[in-house]
Write a protein that holds these residues in place. Structure first.
Motif, PDB file in Angstrom:
ATOM      1  N   ARG A 137      31.380  36.845  46.745  1.00 21.70           N
ATOM      2  CA  ARG A 137      32.396  36.695  45.703  1.00 21.70           C
ATOM      3  C   ARG A 137      33.789  36.799  46.322  1.00 21.70           C
ATOM      4  N   GLU A 138      34.740  36.219  45.631  1.00 19.97           N
ATOM      5  CA  GLU A 138      36.126  36.328  46.085  1.00 19.97           C
ATOM      6  C   GLU A 138      36.587  37.772  46.042  1.00 19.97           C
ATOM      7  N   LEU A 139      37.327  38.170  47.050  1.00 19.97           N
ATOM      8  CA  LEU A 139      37.921  39.504  47.066  1.00 19.97           C
ATOM      9  C   LEU A 139      39.202  39.487  46.225  1.00 19.97           C
ATOM     10  N   ASP A 140      39.380  40.512  45.408  1.00 25.47           N
ATOM     11  CA  ASP A 140      40.597  40.570  44.603  1.00 25.47           C
ATOM     12  C   ASP A 140      41.598  41.526  45.239  1.00 25.47           C
ATOM     13  N   SER A 141      42.652  41.837  44.516  1.00 31.85           N
ATOM     14  CA  SER A 141      43.739  42.633  45.096  1.00 31.85           C
ATOM     15  C   SER A 141      43.341  44.079  45.373  1.00 31.85           C
ATOM     16  N   ASP A 142      42.166  44.518  44.902  1.00 32.40           N
ATOM     17  CA  ASP A 142      41.702  45.873  45.217  1.00 32.40           C
ATOM     18  C   ASP A 142      41.570  46.089  46.720  1.00 32.40           C
ATOM     19  N   ILE A 143      41.275  45.012  47.453  1.00 30.58           N
ATOM     20  CA  ILE A 143      41.105  45.135  48.898  1.00 30.58           C
ATOM     21  C   ILE A 143      42.421  45.555  49.556  1.00 30.58           C
ATOM     22  N   ILE A 144      43.545  45.168  48.936  1.00 31.70           N
ATOM     23  CA  ILE A 144      44.855  45.564  49.470  1.00 31.70           C
ATOM     24  C   ILE A 144      45.049  47.070  49.315  1.00 31.70           C
TER      25      ILE A 144
END
Length: 478
Positions: A419-426
């Protein structure tokens, strides 16, 4: 068609050294890594004499090994039957059939050949000194999977001191070579399928050779690991019974302790109940030599010097996968409970694949360094990094940290997610970077290495210096 792939550096070194006279060459590496295949490829345009020891099981003693050596001589030289009561007699008999033609004499599984006879290496040394040195075009290659035996009895042997011209330790194939290997065999699965296969079984040539090009990743893994009689179902036991006779359980304990992540020697000692100064260090070193675990040095940002404290991790993808998913389910596998197995639904699948991908990418770090745009000569140190918590700062663990001469610290995060990574990874990486304690004049630069894409919301924030899509890296391999 020649199906040999990779090992260009090793073949080049072998070819170069063959030009400077007779040579004694030592090659080591884990079981199934392709040592024999490399030597066969090197010797294909030369006179090639290959001898292998018998696995030391049952009543196989020194005489049985010599008898088998004689049998191999008979078939290769097409001579009448012969027997030897002494290894020096066997070596001298072989000498009578040498010529001035370019010749490779290959002793495979040399530790097995020497089984039961402590005079094997000393007599080999005398043969090399008094006979083989007279043949300028002869290369004697000693090879074996029992890396600790090779280390103790050949590399560090007083008998062979100063006589070894070249030592090679074979590692797994690179991501590029593994990709080429599977594609040349006709595998038609996606890049995700290829990455899944490599994450599960690693880039061990013999394992890759078992992949059926008519099946996709899940079915291949199921047939190899989750079916009664699967080729890799009992591979773990075979590896350790061959290498660590009598001490198998001790080595297994260390492997199991590292299956959940990196640990220092002190942490291993505490978990396994070893006293300080015991034999644990020797066991860990032996596993490093054999290629099953890897030592990651830590270093000082201020002095750029390597510190005494190291961390250790499993470097063998298949072994970790076996411990996590195959061994706990052997009884179910025997009852064919995984006929309709979906790997994605195995418990903790996403987490373990993160470990697997991290291990795979660390073995291909030069590809990452190039993708970031760092020149190798700029690097002071690069490794996974663990910062232990103290009263002054919190602990953190960095998947991969690169320090350069320009006081830049590239903080790399690995993510394996369809799945696409969202801004939580930041936010996740920001917290790690905030915890990382470095001198004031250093810059901490975030890098994301992922498979599965990154959302527009995360990408638009332009937080990462580089976002490296593994899928694109693999496409570049075509």
């Amino acid at each position: 068609m020649n199906d040999f792939i990779g090992r260009k550096t090793e073949l080049k070194r072998l070819q170069e050294i063959s030009k400077i006279g007779p040579n004694l060459i030592v090659i080591r590496g884990r079981r199934r890594i392709g040592k024999s295949r490399l030597v066969q490829e090197y010797g294909k345009d030369k006179r090639f004499l290959e001898f292998s020891g018998l696995a030391p099981v049952g009543n196989i003693d020194a005489q049985v090994q010599r008898n088998y050596f004689a049998t191999q001589l008979i078939h290769q030289l097409k001579i009448t039957p012969c027997t030897f009561k002494d290894w020096y007699d066997a070596f001298m008999f072989l000498s009578n059939h040498l010529t001035n033609d370019p010749t490779v004499i290959f002793f495979d599984e040399v530790s097995w050949m020497s089984e039961g006879d402590s005079t094997f290496i000393p007599k080999l040394k005398v043969w090399w000194d008094t006979v083989l040195q007279k043949y300028p075009n002869v290369q004697l290659v000693l090879c074996g999977s029992v890396s600790t035996w090779i280390e103790e009895n050949i590399v560090n042997s007083t008998a062979l001191f100063g006589r070894i011209s070249l030592q090679l330790t074979l590692e797994e194939l690179s991501l590029h070579e593994s990709y080429e290997f599977l594609k040349k065999r006709g595998f038609k699965g996606s890049n995700y399928d290829i990455l899944k296969i490599l994450s599960v079984i690693g880039s061990v040539p013999w394992y890759l050779k078992q992949i059926n090009p008519e099946l996709l990743a899940d079915d291949n893994i199921k047939h190899l690991c989750f079916m009664e009689g699967g080729i890799l179902t009992n591979e773990f036991e075979r590896i350790f019974s061959d290498l660590y006779k009598g001490e198998t359980e001790t080595y297994k304990k260390i492997i199991y302790a590292l299956a959940d992540g990196m640990k220092t020697l002190a942490e291993l000692r505490n978990q396994l109940g070893y006293e300080h100064g015991g034999f644990l260090g020797r066991y860990v070193r032996n596993l490093c030599i054999a290629g099953f675990i890897i030592q990651h040095n830590t270093w000082s940002f201020k002095t750029n010097k390597i510190l005494k404290r190291s961390v250790y991790s499993l470097s063998d993808n298949f072994i970790r996968f076996y411990i996590k998913y195959v061994e706990p389910n052997l009884s179910k596998i025997k009852n064919n409970a995984y006929t309709n197995l979906s790997l994605e639904h195995l418990p903790g699948w996403q987490g373990i694949m993160g470990f697997q991908l991290e291990s795979l990418l660390l073995k291909n770090r030069q590809m990452i360094i190039k993708s970031i745009g760092i020149r190798p000569e700029e690097i002071i140190a690069d490794n996974p990094y663990i910062q232990t918590a103290t009263k002054k700062h919190r602990g953190c663990q960095i998947d991969y940290l690169i320090q350069t001469v320009t006081n830049n610290l590239f903080v790399c995060e690995f993510k394996f997610n369809r799945r696409e990574l969202d801004s939580d990874i930041i936010d996740e990486l920001k917290e790690k970077i905030d915890r990382l304690n470095v001198p004031k004049n250093y810059s901490k630069i975030p890098v994301l290495i992922h498979f599965g894409g990154i959302s527009n919301a995360a990408d638009e924030k332009q937080y990462f210096f580089r976002t490296i899509d593994i899928n694109h890296l693999m496409e570049d391999l075509i």
